[in-house]
Design a protein around this motif. Structure first.
Motif, PDB file in Angstrom:
ATOM      1  N   PRO A 283       0.842  -1.212   0.000  1.00  0.00           N
ATOM      2  CA  PRO A 283       0.000   0.000   0.000  1.00  0.00           C
ATOM      3  C   PRO A 283       0.870   1.252   0.000  1.00  0.00           C
ATOM      4  CG  PRO A 283       0.053  -0.947   2.198  1.00  0.00           C
ATOM      5  CD  PRO A 283       0.815  -1.902   1.305  1.00  0.00           C
ATOM      6  N   THR A 284       0.603   2.157  -0.918  1.00  0.00           N
ATOM      7  CA  THR A 284       1.350   3.419  -0.991  1.00  0.00           C
ATOM      8  C   THR A 284       0.518   4.606  -0.505  1.00  0.00           C
ATOM      9  OG1 THR A 284       0.690   3.656  -3.309  1.00  0.00           O
ATOM     10  CG2 THR A 284       2.815   2.611  -2.871  1.00  0.00           C
ATOM     11  N   ILE A 285      -0.674   4.323  -0.011  1.00  0.00           N
ATOM     12  CA  ILE A 285      -1.522   5.342   0.604  1.00  0.00           C
ATOM     13  C   ILE A 285      -2.027   4.767   1.917  1.00  0.00           C
ATOM     14  CG2 ILE A 285      -3.633   6.710   0.411  1.00  0.00           C
ATOM     15  CD1 ILE A 285      -3.278   6.737  -2.578  1.00  0.00           C
ATOM     16  N   PHE A 286      -1.909   5.526   2.963  1.00  0.00           N
ATOM     17  CA  PHE A 286      -2.237   5.059   4.310  1.00  0.00           C
ATOM     18  C   PHE A 286      -3.713   5.322   4.607  1.00  0.00           C
ATOM     19  CE2 PHE A 286      -2.341   5.562   8.954  1.00  0.00           C
ATOM     20  CZ  PHE A 286      -1.702   4.390   9.335  1.00  0.00           C
ATOM     21  N   SER A 287      -4.361   4.394   5.285  1.00  0.00           N
ATOM     22  CA  SER A 287      -5.762   4.569   5.672  1.00  0.00           C
ATOM     23  C   SER A 287      -5.898   4.399   7.171  1.00  0.00           C
ATOM     24  CB  SER A 287      -6.662   3.554   4.956  1.00  0.00           C
ATOM     25  OG  SER A 287      -6.339   2.227   5.337  1.00  0.00           O
ATOM     26  N   THR A 288      -6.786   5.177   7.769  1.00  0.00           N
ATOM     27  CA  THR A 288      -7.001   5.131   9.208  1.00  0.00           C
ATOM     28  C   THR A 288      -8.432   5.503   9.525  1.00  0.00           C
ATOM     29  OG1 THR A 288      -6.277   6.028  11.349  1.00  0.00           O
ATOM     30  CG2 THR A 288      -6.245   7.524   9.487  1.00  0.00           C
ATOM     31  N   GLU A 289      -8.914   5.021  10.659  1.00  0.00           N
ATOM     32  CA  GLU A 289     -10.252   5.394  11.139  1.00  0.00           C
ATOM     33  C   GLU A 289     -10.172   6.220  12.408  1.00  0.00           C
ATOM     34  OE1 GLU A 289     -12.666   2.167  12.454  1.00  0.00           O
ATOM     35  OE2 GLU A 289     -11.009   1.067  13.373  1.00  0.00           O
ATOM     36  N   ARG A 290      -8.988   6.735  12.737  1.00  0.00           N
ATOM     37  CA  ARG A 290      -8.783   7.497  13.960  1.00  0.00           C
ATOM     38  C   ARG A 290      -8.552   8.977  13.649  1.00  0.00           C
ATOM     39  NH1 ARG A 290      -7.993   4.728  18.551  1.00  0.00           N
ATOM     40  NH2 ARG A 290      -7.164   6.646  19.442  1.00  0.00           N
TER      41      ARG A 290
ATOM     42  N   ASP B  81      -7.288  11.262  15.669  1.00  0.00           N
ATOM     43  CA  ASP B  81      -6.005  11.723  16.199  1.00  0.00           C
ATOM     44  C   ASP B  81      -4.853  11.333  15.289  1.00  0.00           C
ATOM     45  OD1 ASP B  81      -6.506   9.084  16.775  1.00  0.00           O
ATOM     46  OD2 ASP B  81      -5.374   9.068  18.639  1.00  0.00           O
ATOM     47  N   SER B  82      -4.991  10.208  14.591  1.00  0.00           N
ATOM     48  CA  SER B  82      -3.973   9.824  13.619  1.00  0.00           C
ATOM     49  C   SER B  82      -3.934  10.792  12.443  1.00  0.00           C
ATOM     50  CB  SER B  82      -4.242   8.399  13.116  1.00  0.00           C
ATOM     51  OG  SER B  82      -3.311   8.018  12.136  1.00  0.00           O
ATOM     52  N   VAL B  83      -5.117  11.233  11.997  1.00  0.00           N
ATOM     53  CA  VAL B  83      -5.179  12.193  10.900  1.00  0.00           C
ATOM     54  C   VAL B  83      -4.553  13.520  11.308  1.00  0.00           C
ATOM     55  CG1 VAL B  83      -6.752  13.527   9.444  1.00  0.00           C
ATOM     56  CG2 VAL B  83      -7.188  11.106   9.836  1.00  0.00           C
TER      57      VAL B  83
ATOM     58  N   THR C  58      -0.557   4.595  16.952  1.00  0.00           N
ATOM     59  CA  THR C  58      -0.943   5.816  17.647  1.00  0.00           C
ATOM     60  C   THR C  58      -0.481   5.807  19.095  1.00  0.00           C
ATOM     61  OG1 THR C  58      -2.910   5.907  16.249  1.00  0.00           O
ATOM     62  CG2 THR C  58      -2.905   7.297  18.200  1.00  0.00           C
ATOM     63  N   GLU C  59      -0.536   4.650  19.699  1.00  0.00           N
ATOM     64  CA  GLU C  59      -0.186   4.562  21.116  1.00  0.00           C
ATOM     65  C   GLU C  59       1.294   4.834  21.370  1.00  0.00           C
ATOM     66  OE1 GLU C  59      -1.961   1.888  24.747  1.00  0.00           O
ATOM     67  OE2 GLU C  59      -1.771   1.028  22.748  1.00  0.00           O
ATOM     68  N   ASP C  60       2.126   4.776  20.350  1.00  0.00           N
ATOM     69  CA  ASP C  60       3.545   5.107  20.522  1.00  0.00           C
ATOM     70  C   ASP C  60       3.728   6.525  21.050  1.00  0.00           C
ATOM     71  OD1 ASP C  60       3.961   2.643  19.501  1.00  0.00           O
ATOM     72  OD2 ASP C  60       4.734   3.290  17.562  1.00  0.00           O
ATOM     73  N   TYR C  61       2.807   7.404  20.716  1.00  0.00           N
ATOM     74  CA  TYR C  61       2.933   8.811  21.092  1.00  0.00           C
ATOM     75  C   TYR C  61       2.218   9.142  22.386  1.00  0.00           C
ATOM     76  CZ  TYR C  61       4.579   8.805  16.346  1.00  0.00           C
ATOM     77  OH  TYR C  61       5.277   8.509  15.203  1.00  0.00           O
ATOM     78  N   TYR C  62       1.559   8.140  22.985  1.00  0.00           N
ATOM     79  CA  TYR C  62       0.964   8.318  24.301  1.00  0.00           C
ATOM     80  C   TYR C  62       1.765   7.598  25.383  1.00  0.00           C
ATOM     81  CZ  TYR C  62      -2.976   9.793  21.423  1.00  0.00           C
ATOM     82  OH  TYR C  62      -3.759  10.436  20.495  1.00  0.00           O
TER      83      TYR C  62
ATOM     84  N   LYS D 136       0.198   9.812  15.151  1.00  0.00           N
ATOM     85  CA  LYS D 136       0.729   9.775  13.799  1.00  0.00           C
ATOM     86  C   LYS D 136       0.673   8.384  13.196  1.00  0.00           C
ATOM     87  CE  LYS D 136       4.878   9.585  12.571  1.00  0.00           C
ATOM     88  NZ  LYS D 136       6.300   9.703  12.344  1.00  0.00           N
ATOM     89  N   GLY D 137       0.560   7.360  14.014  1.00  0.00           N
ATOM     90  CA  GLY D 137       0.627   6.001  13.505  1.00  0.00           C
ATOM     91  C   GLY D 137      -0.704   5.492  13.029  1.00  0.00           C
ATOM     92  N   SER D 138      -0.800   4.175  12.878  1.00  0.00           N
ATOM     93  CA  SER D 138      -1.959   3.579  12.223  1.00  0.00           C
ATOM     94  C   SER D 138      -3.025   3.117  13.183  1.00  0.00           C
ATOM     95  CB  SER D 138      -1.510   2.392  11.378  1.00  0.00           C
ATOM     96  OG  SER D 138      -0.930   1.398  12.194  1.00  0.00           O
ATOM     97  N   GLU D 139      -2.713   2.975  14.456  1.00  0.00           N
ATOM     98  CA  GLU D 139      -3.741   2.483  15.359  1.00  0.00           C
ATOM     99  C   GLU D 139      -4.455   3.638  16.038  1.00  0.00           C
ATOM    100  OE1 GLU D 139      -2.751  -0.503  18.109  1.00  0.00           O
ATOM    101  OE2 GLU D 139      -1.846  -1.792  16.654  1.00  0.00           O
TER     102      GLU D 139
END
Length: 530
Positions: free
Chosen positions: A254-261, A263-265, A298-302, A527-530
């Protein structure tokens, strides 16, 4: 409850056209209503409410689609305003200096979003988008009131990107709600949103969101250009948009990232990326994307940087196990027995004594069975899906070992490989490595470690050649950017991450107040995917 209006027969002239050939509204109200019914196919959910204002001298019609509008808004702020609050005396006073149509548009409606439409295509599109149309007899314009609503899913917790410590909100299928979730977190006047419609039949609404003083303007223009080039009847979700605008279609990555969060956006917007919202889907696309972005949760930044770094290293280790685990076992058992310690080799040989298949076929059978169980667990009802996948794996594995078809060591290898694949934060990148695992297994079955090395070189070369809207896929390792290593494999403290990714953001590189002072995680969180 559906309402049925009369079918109005055309009694006046046909609809007019402008200089570009576009159809305009017919000034005859009865003809216009008849044309709308014919255009919609006399659908039962088309509601037409006709009444008179100004002492019975003026014919007015309110038209909307049942189920697409907020009925309470239509009744309280549209119909009530026209039928009750606009009495004959008020109309006489207000029409001294203004035309009646301007009075209705400017003074009579107590609703926020009001737009004047004249072209026939705009009228039908507004109607099918959930707007309420106000038609006045003798007028070639219509008023489209923003009454979009109906039954929609509420904001709930993320289902595929769960975190222990962090916000519990996830996007929904409403593009308006999704944009609002981001704006609540990023209250900046530089947060710009541009909308367009894609699909000749569906007219799906798409919104681009970016921070103007951070984003690379060339990437914004490229994203717009690719979206405008889409020539398709209907877009059902963000997955189709991702495939239609990506740089390289012949790749499993995948060259485009998708998220449902949300805070990630927000975190990615503050790094200079662009968010693509698609109406009708809870997943938002982020571009440009890099390979390491898919392993940043995402949790990496918390969490504290030491904990986040340790967990990231664990993810990369799990990636290697899930990708190369069965292949290394196949290569060692088939071609390179001298690399296995003697005691372990004797134990493995004793286990495989009654197994009729070579190691490659043995691994292939187990991997295919594991993938079937995993897919069945996803597709079955949630109440029994997890139980079926766990019980199925235990029963099949034990039965296969007792029947002498599979060795116990192979069951351990396949189980460890499957569990390791679940540690990847992004489901999209995990699917890619699930496919590549079979390719590497085949190469290991024919050429051993030599085959693994060849395929690995080809995969790495392919990844280095990928780009996401001009940004190298393997950045910041290829090309190597020293400053960006603070948030790639390791996660440095926020005080040290005082610059944005240099290959993504072309301006405003330095984060404000980041080099000194207390920790300020607002620009990097999520910033991450979760």
């Amino acid at each position: 409850m559906f309402s049925f209006g009369k079918v109005y027969r055309s009694q006046g002239p046909e609809s007019q056209s402008d200089h570009s050939g576009k159809r305009l509204l017919n000034p005859q109200l009865a003809d216009t209503l008849h044309q709308i019914q014919v255009e919609i196919g006399n659908s039962s959910d088309l509601v037409i409410r006709q009444f008179e204002i100004g002492g019975g001298n003026i014919q007015v019609a309110v038209v909307y689609m049942d189920g697409l509008v907020d009925t309470k808004t239509v009744n309280d702020f549209v119909i009530r305003s026209l039928m009750i609050e606009m009495d004959e005396i008020a109309i006489e006073r207000m029409t001294k200096d203004k035309a009646l149509f301007d009075v209705i548009r400017s003074n009579a409606l107590t609703i926020g979003q009001v737009e004047v439409v004249r072209k026939w295509d705009e009228v039908i599109l507004s109607l099918l988008s959930g707007d309420t149309l106000i038609l006045v007899d003798g007028q070639i314009d219509a008023v489209a009131c923003g009454t979009r609503g109906g039954d929609q899913r509420k904001v709930t917790e993320p289902s595929s990107q769960v975190v222990i410590r962090g916000p519990k909100e996830a996007f929904t299928e409403s593009i308006g709600t999704n944009v609002a979730l981001v704006r609540r977190r990023l209250k900046s006047p530089h947060l710009w949103v541009e909308s367009m419609k894609v699909g000749k039949q569906g007219n799906t609404l798409i919104a681009l969101m970016y921070v103007k003083d951070i984003v690379n303007d060339k990437i914004v223009q490229e994203v717009k250009k690719r979206l405008e080039r889409i020539d398709i009847d209907f877009v059902s979700g963000s997955g189709e948009i991702e495939q239609l605008i990506q740089d390289e279609s012949k790749t499993v990555f995948p060259t485009i990232f998708s998220t449902e969060r949300p805070d990630s956006v927000v975190g990615n917007l503050m790094e200079g990326r662009i968010a693509i919202f698609v109406d009708g889907t809870p997943f938002v696309l982020l571009t440009p994307a890099t390979f390491f972005m898919f392993f940043q949760a995402t949790e990496d930044y918390y969490q504290r940087p030491e904990v986040a770094t340790a967990i990231r290293l664990l993810r990369y280790g799990s990636l290697l196990i899930s990708l190369f685990g069965p292949s290394i076992y196949i290569a060692a058992i088939t071609f390179h027995q001298e690399m296995i310690p003697t005691l372990l080799l004797v134990s493995l040989a004793a286990q495989r004594e009654s197994v009729p298949f070579p190691a490659f076929i043995e691994a292939l059978i187990m991997e295919v069975a594991f993938e079937i169980l995993r897919e069945a667990g996803i597709r079955m009802p949630r109440a029994i899906g997890q139980a079926v996948s766990i019980v199925g794996a235990l029963v099949l594995g034990q039965a296969a070992v007792e029947a002498g078809l599979i060795s116990p060591a192979m069951v351990i290898v396949v189980a460890l490989t499957g569990i390791s694949s679940f540690s990847t934060p992004s489901y999209d990148i995990a699917l890619s490595f699930r496919l590549l695992r079979f390719v590497i297994m085949i190469s290991a079955g024919f050429l051993g470690f030599y085959g693994i090395a060849i395929v690995s070189i080809f995969i790495l070369a392919h990844m280095c050649g990928l780009r996401s809207f001009g940004v190298p896929y393997m950045a910041p390792l290829g090309p190597f950017v020293l400053e960006d290593q603070k948030d790639t494999i390791f996660r440095f403290p926020f005080q040290a991450m005082f610059s944005r990714p240099r290959l993504i953001s072309s301006k405003n590189i330095t984060r404000e107040d980041a080099p000194a002072g207390p920790t300020k995680p607002s620009e990097s969180q999520g910033k991450g995917s979760e």
